[in-house]
Design a protein around this motif. Structure first.
Motif, PDB file in Angstrom:
ATOM      1  N   GLY A  12      -9.672  -4.922  32.136  1.00  0.00           N
ATOM      2  CA  GLY A  12     -10.336  -3.867  31.369  1.00  0.00           C
ATOM      3  C   GLY A  12      -9.399  -3.114  30.440  1.00  0.00           C
ATOM      4  N   ALA A  13      -8.092  -3.178  30.681  1.00  0.00           N
ATOM      5  CA  ALA A  13      -7.115  -2.459  29.851  1.00  0.00           C
ATOM      6  C   ALA A  13      -6.604  -3.281  28.669  1.00  0.00           C
ATOM      7  CB  ALA A  13      -5.925  -2.035  30.715  1.00  0.00           C
ATOM      8  N   LEU A  14      -6.956  -4.565  28.632  1.00  0.00           N
ATOM      9  CA  LEU A  14      -6.460  -5.412  27.545  1.00  0.00           C
ATOM     10  C   LEU A  14      -7.104  -5.024  26.211  1.00  0.00           C
ATOM     11  CD1 LEU A  14      -6.545  -8.868  29.337  1.00  0.00           C
ATOM     12  CD2 LEU A  14      -4.496  -7.605  28.647  1.00  0.00           C
ATOM     13  N   PRO A  15      -6.317  -4.964  25.145  1.00  0.00           N
ATOM     14  CA  PRO A  15      -6.904  -4.695  23.834  1.00  0.00           C
ATOM     15  C   PRO A  15      -7.669  -5.925  23.342  1.00  0.00           C
ATOM     16  CG  PRO A  15      -4.584  -5.220  23.599  1.00  0.00           C
ATOM     17  CD  PRO A  15      -4.869  -5.170  25.082  1.00  0.00           C
ATOM     18  N   HIS A  16      -8.522  -5.717  22.365  1.00  0.00           N
ATOM     19  CA  HIS A  16      -9.199  -6.855  21.740  1.00  0.00           C
ATOM     20  C   HIS A  16      -8.137  -7.779  21.166  1.00  0.00           C
ATOM     21  CE1 HIS A  16     -13.115  -5.053  22.158  1.00  0.00           C
ATOM     22  NE2 HIS A  16     -12.673  -3.955  21.601  1.00  0.00           N
ATOM     23  N   PHE A  17      -8.317  -9.068  21.363  1.00  0.00           N
ATOM     24  CA  PHE A  17      -7.330 -10.019  20.866  1.00  0.00           C
ATOM     25  C   PHE A  17      -7.313 -10.024  19.339  1.00  0.00           C
ATOM     26  CE2 PHE A  17      -6.123 -14.231  19.310  1.00  0.00           C
ATOM     27  CZ  PHE A  17      -4.817 -14.251  19.776  1.00  0.00           C
ATOM     28  N   ASN A  18      -6.110  -9.930  18.791  1.00  0.00           N
ATOM     29  CA  ASN A  18      -5.891 -10.045  17.366  1.00  0.00           C
ATOM     30  C   ASN A  18      -4.578 -10.810  17.208  1.00  0.00           C
ATOM     31  OD1 ASN A  18      -5.117  -9.757  14.696  1.00  0.00           O
ATOM     32  ND2 ASN A  18      -5.740  -7.612  14.546  1.00  0.00           N
ATOM     33  N   PRO A  19      -4.599 -11.988  16.604  1.00  0.00           N
ATOM     34  CA  PRO A  19      -3.365 -12.757  16.452  1.00  0.00           C
ATOM     35  C   PRO A  19      -2.236 -11.975  15.781  1.00  0.00           C
ATOM     36  CG  PRO A  19      -5.251 -14.065  15.759  1.00  0.00           C
ATOM     37  CD  PRO A  19      -5.746 -12.672  16.005  1.00  0.00           C
ATOM     38  N   ASP A  20      -2.586 -11.004  14.922  1.00  0.00           N
ATOM     39  CA  ASP A  20      -1.556 -10.202  14.268  1.00  0.00           C
ATOM     40  C   ASP A  20      -0.779  -9.351  15.268  1.00  0.00           C
ATOM     41  OD1 ASP A  20      -2.297 -11.198  11.796  1.00  0.00           O
ATOM     42  OD2 ASP A  20      -3.607  -9.501  11.328  1.00  0.00           O
ATOM     43  N   ASP A  21      -1.388  -9.056  16.410  1.00  0.00           N
ATOM     44  CA  ASP A  21      -0.746  -8.226  17.436  1.00  0.00           C
ATOM     45  C   ASP A  21      -0.034  -9.058  18.501  1.00  0.00           C
ATOM     46  OD1 ASP A  21      -1.738  -5.987  16.139  1.00  0.00           O
ATOM     47  OD2 ASP A  21      -3.559  -5.941  17.375  1.00  0.00           O
ATOM     48  N   ASP A  22      -0.080 -10.377  18.372  1.00  0.00           N
ATOM     49  CA  ASP A  22       0.534 -11.259  19.364  1.00  0.00           C
ATOM     50  C   ASP A  22       2.005 -11.482  19.004  1.00  0.00           C
ATOM     51  OD1 ASP A  22       0.972 -12.909  21.469  1.00  0.00           O
ATOM     52  OD2 ASP A  22      -0.432 -14.473  20.847  1.00  0.00           O
ATOM     53  N   ARG A  23       2.752 -10.387  19.037  1.00  0.00           N
ATOM     54  CA  ARG A  23       4.186 -10.415  18.729  1.00  0.00           C
ATOM     55  C   ARG A  23       4.814  -9.210  19.404  1.00  0.00           C
ATOM     56  NH1 ARG A  23       4.215  -6.427  14.991  1.00  0.00           N
ATOM     57  NH2 ARG A  23       2.449  -6.277  13.609  1.00  0.00           N
ATOM     58  N   GLU A  24       6.133  -9.258  19.495  1.00  0.00           N
ATOM     59  CA  GLU A  24       6.866  -8.140  20.108  1.00  0.00           C
ATOM     60  C   GLU A  24       6.872  -6.945  19.165  1.00  0.00           C
ATOM     61  OE1 GLU A  24       7.947  -8.036  23.188  1.00  0.00           O
ATOM     62  OE2 GLU A  24       7.396 -10.111  23.593  1.00  0.00           O
ATOM     63  N   PRO A  25       6.764  -5.739  19.666  1.00  0.00           N
ATOM     64  CA  PRO A  25       6.519  -5.439  21.071  1.00  0.00           C
ATOM     65  C   PRO A  25       5.038  -5.625  21.404  1.00  0.00           C
ATOM     66  CG  PRO A  25       6.668  -3.386  19.850  1.00  0.00           C
ATOM     67  CD  PRO A  25       6.915  -4.508  18.869  1.00  0.00           C
ATOM     68  N   LEU A  26       4.777  -6.331  22.493  1.00  0.00           N
ATOM     69  CA  LEU A  26       3.404  -6.546  22.942  1.00  0.00           C
ATOM     70  C   LEU A  26       2.812  -5.266  23.522  1.00  0.00           C
ATOM     71  CD1 LEU A  26       3.733  -9.962  24.822  1.00  0.00           C
ATOM     72  CD2 LEU A  26       2.433  -9.543  22.717  1.00  0.00           C
ATOM     73  N   ASN A  27       1.517  -5.156  23.432  1.00  0.00           N
ATOM     74  CA  ASN A  27       0.814  -4.085  24.123  1.00  0.00           C
ATOM     75  C   ASN A  27       1.206  -4.180  25.600  1.00  0.00           C
ATOM     76  OD1 ASN A  27      -1.597  -3.321  25.915  1.00  0.00           O
ATOM     77  ND2 ASN A  27      -2.125  -2.367  23.954  1.00  0.00           N
ATOM     78  N   PRO A  28       1.481  -3.072  26.274  1.00  0.00           N
ATOM     79  CA  PRO A  28       1.914  -3.125  27.675  1.00  0.00           C
ATOM     80  C   PRO A  28       0.953  -3.887  28.598  1.00  0.00           C
ATOM     81  CG  PRO A  28       2.262  -0.932  26.795  1.00  0.00           C
ATOM     82  CD  PRO A  28       1.511  -1.706  25.747  1.00  0.00           C
ATOM     83  N   ALA A  29      -0.344  -3.782  28.364  1.00  0.00           N
ATOM     84  CA  ALA A  29      -1.305  -4.500  29.210  1.00  0.00           C
ATOM     85  C   ALA A  29      -1.177  -6.016  29.015  1.00  0.00           C
ATOM     86  CB  ALA A  29      -2.729  -4.039  28.912  1.00  0.00           C
ATOM     87  N   VAL A  30      -0.912  -6.446  27.796  1.00  0.00           N
ATOM     88  CA  VAL A  30      -0.724  -7.871  27.512  1.00  0.00           C
ATOM     89  C   VAL A  30       0.586  -8.354  28.134  1.00  0.00           C
ATOM     90  CG1 VAL A  30      -0.414  -9.596  25.694  1.00  0.00           C
ATOM     91  CG2 VAL A  30      -2.096  -7.769  25.397  1.00  0.00           C
ATOM     92  N   ALA A  31       1.635  -7.559  27.991  1.00  0.00           N
ATOM     93  CA  ALA A  31       2.929  -7.921  28.583  1.00  0.00           C
ATOM     94  C   ALA A  31       2.807  -8.041  30.102  1.00  0.00           C
ATOM     95  CB  ALA A  31       3.987  -6.888  28.207  1.00  0.00           C
ATOM     96  N   GLU A  32       2.049  -7.143  30.727  1.00  0.00           N
ATOM     97  CA  GLU A  32       1.837  -7.185  32.176  1.00  0.00           C
ATOM     98  C   GLU A  32       1.083  -8.464  32.578  1.00  0.00           C
ATOM     99  OE1 GLU A  32      -1.082  -4.993  35.262  1.00  0.00           O
ATOM    100  OE2 GLU A  32       0.117  -3.634  34.034  1.00  0.00           O
ATOM    101  N   LEU A  33       0.038  -8.804  31.838  1.00  0.00           N
ATOM    102  CA  LEU A  33      -0.721 -10.027  32.113  1.00  0.00           C
ATOM    103  C   LEU A  33       0.185 -11.249  32.019  1.00  0.00           C
ATOM    104  CD1 LEU A  33      -3.308 -11.777  32.462  1.00  0.00           C
ATOM    105  CD2 LEU A  33      -3.571 -11.613  29.957  1.00  0.00           C
ATOM    106  N   ARG A  34       0.921 -11.358  30.937  1.00  0.00           N
ATOM    107  CA  ARG A  34       1.784 -12.520  30.746  1.00  0.00           C
ATOM    108  C   ARG A  34       2.886 -12.597  31.804  1.00  0.00           C
ATOM    109  NH1 ARG A  34       2.322 -13.168  24.171  1.00  0.00           N
ATOM    110  NH2 ARG A  34       0.138 -13.753  23.827  1.00  0.00           N
ATOM    111  N   ALA A  35       3.427 -11.447  32.188  1.00  0.00           N
ATOM    112  CA  ALA A  35       4.455 -11.440  33.235  1.00  0.00           C
ATOM    113  C   ALA A  35       3.864 -11.887  34.571  1.00  0.00           C
ATOM    114  CB  ALA A  35       5.074 -10.050  33.364  1.00  0.00           C
ATOM    115  N   ALA A  36       2.655 -11.444  34.875  1.00  0.00           N
ATOM    116  CA  ALA A  36       1.998 -11.836  36.133  1.00  0.00           C
ATOM    117  C   ALA A  36       1.736 -13.336  36.152  1.00  0.00           C
ATOM    118  CB  ALA A  36       0.704 -11.050  36.316  1.00  0.00           C
TER     119      ALA A  36
END
Length: 182
Positions: A43-67
């Motif tokens: 529920g905390a993930l932002p709407h996917f936008n390829p322009d935002d798929d770069r560092e620094p990642l949204n913290p919720a996305v970084a948490e998902l990928r780390a998990a």
């Protein structure tokens, strides 16, 4: 025996979801050598936008990928909504593509669609298979299971208690862990 870390991801945001109940039950019936973690950040993930798929990642996305990166395997349980994957779950899957953490990661799902569901959730799971294939996840067929769970099957503690359903859930998780060990 080597511990297998399984990240469990529910495709539903609904409180009291039978999908989440199945994954919580998987945590409860997991063998000693399987360490399960239920991902709860969808529920905390932002709407996917390829322009935002770069560092620094949204913290919720970084948490998902780390998990995902820390897991040995993934176990999904998702409902079907309007004949496909729920939008919030598809959004989560979209965020997994760019990072590569899911690449060649063993993955399976439990389909808990009610016996009364017209297509039994088949469209959602066909779509999940397609997305996981695109992401190059390793689908573990022996661990993919249809175990219909209805709301009355879920106790007040949020777990499935019927022995045959618990056994099916345990078998799916066991097959995924065995694949990782093999």
């Amino acid at each position: 025996m080597e511990t297998i870390r399984v990240l469990m991801i529910c495709g539903s945001l609904r409180a009291g979801s039978t999908n989440e109940a199945a994954l919580r039950t998987a945590l409860a019936v997991a063998p000693a050598a399987v360490e399960g973690t239920l991902y709860t950040g969808m529920g905390a993930l932002p709407h996917f936008n390829p322009d935002d798929d770069r560092e620094p990642l949204n913290p919720a996305v970084a948490e998902l990928r780390a998990a995902i990166g820390a897991a040995d395997a993934l176990l999904f349980c998702t409902p079907e909504y309007a004949g496909a994957l729920p939008g919030s779950f598809k959004n989560l899957l979209d965020w997994t593509i760019g990072g590569g953490e899911i690449y060649e990661k063993p993955a399976a799902w439990i389909n808990v669609a009610s016996p009364a569901a017209p297509a039994g959730g088949a469209d959602a799971h066909a779509s999940l298979r397609k997305v996981l294939g695109y992401a190059s996840a390793e689908i573990v067929e022996d661990a993919c299971a249809r175990i219909p769970v209805t709301r009355p099957d879920v106790g007040p503690d949020g777990l499935v208690h019927a022995p045959e359903l618990r056994a099916g859930i345990a078998d799916a998780l066991g097959a995924l862990a065995d694949h990782c060990r093999g």
